[in-house]
Design an enzyme around this catalytic site. Structure first.
Site, PDB file in Angstrom:
ATOM      1  N   HIS A 108       0.840  -1.198   0.000  1.00 26.55           N
ATOM      2  CA  HIS A 108       0.000   0.000   0.000  1.00 26.55           C
ATOM      3  C   HIS A 108       0.869   1.239   0.000  1.00 26.55           C
ATOM      4  O   HIS A 108       1.998   1.224   0.484  1.00 26.55           O
ATOM      5  CB  HIS A 108      -0.951   0.013   1.207  1.00 26.55           C
ATOM      6  CG  HIS A 108      -0.259  -0.192   2.523  1.00 26.55           C
ATOM      7  ND1 HIS A 108       0.128  -1.437   2.978  1.00 26.55           N
ATOM      8  CD2 HIS A 108       0.129   0.694   3.474  1.00 26.55           C
ATOM      9  CE1 HIS A 108       0.712  -1.306   4.166  1.00 26.55           C
ATOM     10  NE2 HIS A 108       0.731  -0.025   4.467  1.00 26.55           N
ATOM     11  N   HIS A 110       0.715   5.121   1.334  1.00 22.96           N
ATOM     12  CA  HIS A 110       0.028   6.135   2.136  1.00 22.96           C
ATOM     13  C   HIS A 110       0.024   7.444   1.348  1.00 22.96           C
ATOM     14  O   HIS A 110       1.067   7.870   0.825  1.00 22.96           O
ATOM     15  CB  HIS A 110       0.797   6.415   3.433  1.00 22.96           C
ATOM     16  CG  HIS A 110       0.877   5.260   4.391  1.00 22.96           C
ATOM     17  ND1 HIS A 110       0.108   5.181   5.524  1.00 22.96           N
ATOM     18  CD2 HIS A 110       1.658   4.146   4.390  1.00 22.96           C
ATOM     19  CE1 HIS A 110       0.411   4.071   6.194  1.00 22.96           C
ATOM     20  NE2 HIS A 110       1.355   3.427   5.523  1.00 22.96           N
TER      21      HIS A 110
HETATM   22  P1  5GP Z   1       1.874   0.318   7.417  1.00 14.75           P
HETATM   23  O1  5GP Z   1       2.165   0.420   8.890  1.00 14.75           O
HETATM   24  O2  5GP Z   1       1.850  -1.135   6.986  1.00 14.75           O
HETATM   25  O3  5GP Z   1       2.708   1.162   6.518  1.00 14.75           O
HETATM   26  O4  5GP Z   1       0.402   0.902   7.228  1.00 14.75           O
HETATM   27  C1  5GP Z   1      -0.740   0.242   7.626  1.00 14.75           C
HETATM   28  C2  5GP Z   1      -1.809   1.287   7.789  1.00 14.75           C
HETATM   29  O5  5GP Z   1      -3.072   0.636   7.764  1.00 14.75           O
HETATM   30  C3  5GP Z   1      -1.748   2.047   9.116  1.00 14.75           C
HETATM   31  O6  5GP Z   1      -1.617   3.434   8.867  1.00 14.75           O
HETATM   32  C4  5GP Z   1      -3.057   1.701   9.807  1.00 14.75           C
HETATM   33  O7  5GP Z   1      -3.614   2.786  10.490  1.00 14.75           O
HETATM   34  C5  5GP Z   1      -3.929   1.260   8.665  1.00 14.75           C
HETATM   35  N1  5GP Z   1      -4.917   0.251   9.010  1.00 14.75           N
HETATM   36  C6  5GP Z   1      -4.705  -0.878   9.740  1.00 14.75           C
HETATM   37  N2  5GP Z   1      -5.839  -1.579   9.830  1.00 14.75           N
HETATM   38  C7  5GP Z   1      -6.780  -0.906   9.128  1.00 14.75           C
HETATM   39  C8  5GP Z   1      -8.165  -1.162   8.866  1.00 14.75           C
HETATM   40  O8  5GP Z   1      -8.759  -2.151   9.280  1.00 14.75           O
HETATM   41  N3  5GP Z   1      -8.799  -0.228   8.108  1.00 14.75           N
HETATM   42  C9  5GP Z   1      -8.182   0.878   7.627  1.00 14.75           C
HETATM   43  N4  5GP Z   1      -8.897   1.720   6.906  1.00 14.75           N
HETATM   44  N5  5GP Z   1      -6.880   1.152   7.857  1.00 14.75           N
HETATM   45  C10 5GP Z   1      -6.192   0.263   8.608  1.00 14.75           C
END
Ligand code: 5GP
Ligand code: ZN
Length: 142
Positions: A108, A110
């Protein structure tokens, strides 16, 4: 268009479930390869995530066509947060691997709207590097 041998979905992945409509999410954009939805814990107003519909663990795994589509979708959303939310700037962020803060293992990007004076800070303190170290790293990368 899509490679039938690539992974379609992971049954335990929350983002796959969001893409499939099995978990709720606030979707703001989608196309044939990608879905964009609001981050549940936003860093700033309008923080969203863009994901490929297919399950790829991370940046090193994702196929070029899905990567291209995801980055283009992130660019589209970046323009929208400036236009519609009045953001003064945008950070695109991808974390690849736990060491890089990745917590959800479905690739993903951001899209983080930035506002003049918002509280976000660089995660490192810029300081002059060691020239030899920089050269050694560069030599390993060439
Ligand atoms: P990472 O830490 O892998 O770069 O980003 C994961 C992101 O997913 C985090 O910013 C977190 O807030 C978001 N996230 C985790 N679980 C969920 C969810 O169930 N729904 C949504 N919309 N975002 C989520
Ligand atoms: Zn997934």
């Amino acid at each position: 268009m899509t490679d039938p041998s690539s992974p379609q979905r992971d049954p335990d992945c929350i983002f796959c479930k969001i893409v499939a409509g099995e978990l709720p999410a606030t979707i703001v954009d989608q196309d044939d390869r990608t879905v964009a939805f609001m981050d549940i814990s936003p860093a700033t107003r309008g923080h969203a995530l863009v994901v490929p519909r297919r399950h790829w663990h991370n940046l090193l795994e994702i196929a070029p066509d899905d990567l291209r589509a995801t980055v283009l979708a992130a660019q589209r959303l970046a323009a929208r947060v400036v236009e519609r939310l009045g953001a003064d700037g945008v950070n695109l962020l991808n974390s690849c691997g736990p060491a890089a803060w990745q917590t959800v293992f479905h690739f993903h990007v951001h899209v983080i709207p930035r506002y003049d004076g918002d509280p976000l800070r660089l995660p490192w303190t810029p300081a002059e590097g060691d020239k030899q170290e920089i050269e050694a790293a560069a030599a390993a990368l060439r």
